[in-house]
Design an enzyme around this catalytic site. Structure first.
Site, PDB file in Angstrom:
ATOM      1  N   LYS A  44       0.805  -1.238   0.000  1.00 56.20           N
ATOM      2  CA  LYS A  44       0.000   0.000   0.000  1.00 56.20           C
ATOM      3  C   LYS A  44       0.832   1.280   0.000  1.00 56.20           C
ATOM      4  CE  LYS A  44      -3.499  -0.955  -0.561  1.00 56.20           C
ATOM      5  NZ  LYS A  44      -3.907  -1.607  -1.871  1.00 56.20           N
ATOM      6  N   HIS A  99       7.307  -7.407  -2.146  1.00 56.62           N
ATOM      7  CA  HIS A  99       7.113  -6.743  -0.842  1.00 56.62           C
ATOM      8  C   HIS A  99       8.062  -7.356   0.199  1.00 56.62           C
ATOM      9  CE1 HIS A  99       3.573  -4.620  -2.156  1.00 56.62           C
ATOM     10  NE2 HIS A  99       2.787  -5.667  -2.197  1.00 56.62           N
ATOM     11  N   SER A 129      -4.841   3.106   3.861  1.00 58.76           N
ATOM     12  CA  SER A 129      -5.037   2.440   2.571  1.00 58.76           C
ATOM     13  C   SER A 129      -5.254   0.936   2.778  1.00 58.76           C
ATOM     14  CB  SER A 129      -3.808   2.700   1.688  1.00 58.76           C
ATOM     15  OG  SER A 129      -3.974   2.128   0.433  1.00 58.76           O
TER      16      SER A 129
END
Ligand code: A3P
Length: 288
Positions: A44, A99, A129
């Site tokens: 995010k 990630h 988010s």
């Protein structure tokens, strides 16, 4: 934050999306090519925005080329179980997302000449988010309340573990010439200037008109309107965008609409404690 998870080397992963094998493969067996470009973020933080920018740069602003493949397959996350088949189809230079925290990243990267672009975002906006994202993606149980969600984030019980560890881990590479870091807020403040800096880092020479095209096709509105970039190709059983858009607001500072004054003060205190030995300051530390 509630999801079916397991922990691997201190970070938290979604069962089925990741497995011990897929993570072990990503860390120890995945082969990095010298001309690869890695788009690394904590979730995010602007991952998809950077996917769009990097692919448009690769194709000199030609959106018809980037639209040939939906965004979720264009620059796959190499640690996910499903990604191998998509990665095999990438042409050179491969643009690959991740990630993963620094300490679990592909070992072969550290012996390569491949480049990493690391995008960070104000953690308060990351929380917001992510909070909304958990309402539309079926791997999550929708959160009961925002306070618990913030607490889980602080404790590192979020997707991919602690934001603080992620940023501190990756920023160990800040002086490495293969590593470029940028914030979501810089991208928002100076979209065109950021694209020019990224081109320079990648050694890509685009003319002014091509840079304009990269910017034009990677604005929030263009991506939101583009079915190949707004995740609308994902079946609604997996991501239900009738409950909220993936391309949600695309702004900085939405946290102010979610945090109470007490939550904000509490978060500031934790932030200062966790980042006290970290000798870099970010835009959001002045403006929060
Ligand atoms: P919001 O939920 O705050 O709107 P990621 O791609 O890492 O999952 O991050 C998603 C966040 O990036 C969402 O934030 C999304 O709206 C925002 N985003 C995606 N593309 C963007 C763009 N072109 N400009 C600004 N924000 C963008």
């Amino acid at each position: 934050m509630s999801f079916d998870h397991f922990d691997y080397k201190g970070a938290r992963f979604v069962r089925k999306v990741h497995t011990e094998e897929s993570l072990n493969h990503a860390e120890n067996e995945f082969e990095v090519f010298d001309d690869d470009i890695y788009n690394v973020t904590y979730p995010k933080s602007g991952t998809n925005w950077m996917i769009e920018i990097l692919n448009l740069i690769k194709h000199k602003g030609d959106v018809t080329k980037t639209n040939a493949v939906s965004i979720h397959m264009r620059s796959p996350w190499f640690e996910k179980v499903v990604s191998c088949k998509h990665i095999d189809k990438l042409d050179s230079p491969r643009i690959i997302s991740s990630h993963l925290p620094h300490h679990i990243f592909a070992k072969s990267y550290f012996k390569s000449k491949a480049k990493i672009i690391y995008t960070m975002r104000n953690p308060r906006d990351v929380i917001v988010s992510m909070f909304h994202f958990t309402k539309i993606l079926n791997i999550f149980t929708p959160p009961d309340n925002f306070q618990d969600f913030v607490e889980d984030f602080i404790q590192g019980k979020s997707l991919y573990g602690s934001w603080f560890d992620h940023v501190k881990g990756w920023m160990q590479m800040k002086d490495d010439e293969r590593f470029f870091f940028i914030t979501y807020e810089e991208l928002l403040q100076d979209h065109r200037g950021s694209v020019i800096r990224i081109c320079k880092f990648l050694g890509q020479e685009l003319d002014d008109a091509q840079i304009d095209l990269v910017v034009k096709h990677s604005t929030f509105q263009s991506m939101k309107d583009n079915p190949m970039s707004n995740w609308s190709q994902i079946p609604s059983e997996i991501m239900d965008q009738s409950k909220g858009a993936f391309m949600r607001k695309g702004i900085s500072g939405d946290w102010k609409n979610h945090f109470t004054v007490a939550q904000s003060e509490y978060f500031d205190k934790i932030y200062q404690e966790k980042m006290k030995d970290f000798n870099m300051s970010f835009f959001w530390e002045q403006s929060s």
